[in-house]
Scaffold this motif. Structure first.
Motif, short mmCIF file in Angstrom:
data_model
loop_
_atom_site.label_atom_id
_atom_site.label_comp_id
_atom_site.label_asym_id
_atom_site.label_seq_id
_atom_site.Cartn_x
_atom_site.Cartn_y
_atom_site.Cartn_z
N UNK A 180 0.80 -1.22 0.00
CA UNK A 180 0.00 0.00 0.00
C UNK A 180 0.83 1.26 0.00
N UNK A 181 2.06 1.18 -0.53
CA UNK A 181 2.95 2.34 -0.49
C UNK A 181 3.32 2.86 -1.88
N UNK A 182 2.73 2.27 -2.92
CA UNK A 182 3.07 2.70 -4.27
C UNK A 182 2.33 3.98 -4.63
N UNK A 183 3.05 4.95 -5.13
CA UNK A 183 2.44 6.22 -5.55
C UNK A 183 3.12 6.70 -6.83
N UNK A 184 2.47 6.44 -7.96
CA UNK A 184 3.00 6.93 -9.23
C UNK A 184 2.69 8.41 -9.38
N UNK A 185 3.70 9.18 -9.69
CA UNK A 185 3.51 10.63 -9.80
C UNK A 185 3.17 11.01 -11.24
N UNK A 186 1.90 10.99 -11.56
CA UNK A 186 1.49 11.32 -12.92
C UNK A 186 0.70 12.63 -12.99
N UNK A 187 0.27 13.14 -11.85
CA UNK A 187 -0.58 14.33 -11.84
C UNK A 187 0.12 15.54 -12.47
N UNK A 188 1.44 15.64 -12.27
CA UNK A 188 2.19 16.80 -12.77
C UNK A 188 2.20 16.86 -14.30
N UNK A 189 1.94 15.71 -14.96
CA UNK A 189 1.96 15.68 -16.43
C UNK A 189 0.58 15.89 -17.05
N UNK A 190 -0.47 15.91 -16.23
CA UNK A 190 -1.82 16.01 -16.78
C UNK A 190 -2.16 17.45 -17.16
N UNK A 191 -2.88 17.59 -18.27
CA UNK A 191 -3.35 18.91 -18.69
C UNK A 191 -4.86 18.81 -18.97
N UNK A 192 -5.60 19.89 -18.74
CA UNK A 192 -7.06 19.82 -18.94
C UNK A 192 -7.43 19.58 -20.39
N UNK A 193 -8.45 18.75 -20.63
CA UNK A 193 -8.87 18.50 -22.02
C UNK A 193 -9.72 19.65 -22.55
N UNK A 194 -9.79 19.75 -23.85
CA UNK A 194 -10.70 20.72 -24.48
C UNK A 194 -12.13 20.21 -24.36
#
Length: 480
Positions: free
Chosen positions: A123-137
């Motif tokens: 229960x310690x895995x945390x993939x850091x993907x939020x910083x790469x997300x951009x809002x869709x049109x």
């Protein structure tokens, strides 16, 4: 020169033997000469041979003899084995160097995969993907319409190809995500036709799909749980036993164990393979509003107005109780085995760890307020979703927005990434397992009642793409 060459060709390459033969030939030629003279001439002749051969013989013959001499001098059986072994090792080294990049990549990939699995179980895995997300049109958001009444719940198949949705019209629809077409529809029946109608005859409140995509479970206001074959939408079983509306369903990951929650304040465990009831768990003081589970033999529930979130340890027959929200806790979702997110009708969204009794972070009025000045009320948080083992979560209300949040380091705190415009009550939210899109089930009314009706909203399924920044495609990982 010719006699010297003749003697050389008939002689043995070995120096000692060549010397003896030369001496023998010399003795025949000289007849009865004295021993000292013979020895002297032999020594002289021997020296002359070495000197003259180096000049007279061709360079190829000389090199060949030198090489032969070297090999014969160096090679014992053990040394030959050693030489061949070194040669073999050099060949291997060359081959390995050619494949070094591929192999190092594969090794890193395998090691990373194993490490991820261990961290996921802990229960310690945390993939850091939020910083790469951009809002869709807005133009990229697709809407699938087919239900006549508000959508109440939905699930995505494990392969991310299909979506099952259910609504207050008692129907279940299977959609193809790529084409947006209906693959199958299970129509709802009228009230009073329970005996002859195959399907639900009351509002469907919750649904779940097994991790292998084999079984689909649905629960309704009539206290019934129905099990379907996900591929063909064929009806298999009907589970009865709850004394109130079934409000939460979840399959344990990697198995066909089903957990159900109800307004009768109980949690029940079922074995779908055996078509069997297993046990009932009690503890909540009010109607349970939501339930979720992952691969551990445990589940989490939201207890509505009793103000608690509970973690049920099935094998140990024990429970952990968490307090935090001021209002009714209406939805809960596990991020990984040790962390979860909840939403309440006080407008707050909270992050929890199973090791802490209080939330790790809370955002109050996460979706703003509505009402007259001085009488503002926060928008109820009707649904939450989490991209498993990542730092990305989402929440929905009826303020015409789906909020996507970034979890802080070690899940401490929430930061708003962006909002996606979606009009209506966001009654259900689900991330695809690949993290490529987010699906929202939207209706004109709240899934549990008819407190408001938003006439401008459309009952439908919104498929929201999760776009990444083009510069960085790899997912960074961080562990506690």
């Amino acid at each position: 020169m010719s006699s010297s060459f003749f003697i050389k060709t008939k002689g043995n390459p070995k120096t000692t033997k060549k010397g003896k033969e030369t001496a023998a030939v010399k003795r025949k030629a000289d007849g009865d000469s004295g021993g000292k003279l013979r020895a002297k001439k032999q020594s002289k002749k021997y020296n002359e041979e070495i000197s003259s051969d180096s000049e007279a013989e061709s360079p190829t013959v000389s090199k060949k003899r030198q090489a032969t001499g070297e090999v014969e001098f160096d090679e014992t059986p053990q040394e030959k084995k050693l030489r061949l072994a070194k040669l073999y090792l050099e060949q291997l080294k060359e081959e390995e160097e050619k494949r070094a990049e591929d192999e190092s990549f594969e090794t890193d990939q395998i090691a990373g995969r194993l490490q991820e699995e261990v961290l996921e179980q802990k229960g310690k895995l945390q993939r850091l993907i939020a910083k790469d997300l951009i809002p869709p049109d807005a133009s990229e958001i697709r809407v699938l319409r087919g239900h006549k009444l508000p959508i109440t719940c939905l699930v995505i198949t494990p392969d991310d190809r299909c979506v099952f949705s259910a609504a207050k019209d008692c129907s279940i629809i299977k959609w193809d995500i790529e084409s947006g077409k209906k693959l199958h529809t299970i129509h709802g029946g009228r009230k009073g036709t329970e005996d002859r109608h195959v399907g639900h005859t009351a509002h469907i409140l919750c649904m779940a799909i097994s991790s292998d995509g084999k079984y689909l479970a649905t629960g309704d206001m009539n206290k019934l749980i129905m099990i379907w074959e996900a591929e063909t939408c064929k009806h298999l079983y009907k589970f009865t036993g709850h004394k109130g509306p079934v409000s939460g369903l979840s399959f344990r990951k990697g198995s066909h164990d089903l957990y159900s929650a109800s307004h009768d304040r109980s949690v029940k465990v079922w074995n779908v393979d055996e078509n069997a009831y297993v046990e009932t768990l009690f503890g909540h003081q009010d109607a349970i509003t939501g339930l979720d589970s992952l691969s551990r033999e445990r589940c989490v529930t939201a207890g509505g107005r009793d103000g608690t979130v509970r973690v049920w340890k099935i094998a140990e027959e024990s429970q952990l109780v968490f307090h935090g929200h001021e209002g009714s806790i209406d939805c809960v979702q596990l991020i990984n085995e040790d962390h979860m997110i909840t939403g309440a009708d006080d407008g707050s969204v909270s992050l929890w760890s199973v090791n802490k009794k209080k939330p790790l972070g809370t955002v109050k009025q996460a979706h703003g307020c509505h009402g007259d000045s001085g009488l503002e009320q926060p928008h109820w948080v009707a649904s939450v979703a989490a991209l498993h083992n990542s730092d990305t979560v989402a929440s929905g209300s009826h303020n015409s927005k789906v909020n996507v949040w970034k979890c802080g380091q070690n899940y401490r705190g929430l930061q708003l990434l962006f909002s996606v415009p979606v009009s209506g009550f966001i009654n259900s939210l689900r991330f695809s397992s690949s993290g490529q899109f987010l699906v929202a089930g939207v209706g004109q009314e709240h899934r549990m009642g008819r407190w408001w009706r938003l006439k401008e909203a459309k009952n439908g399924i919104y498929i929201i793409p999760l776009k990444r920044k083009p510069s960085n495609t790899e997912e960074a990982k961080q562990t506690e």
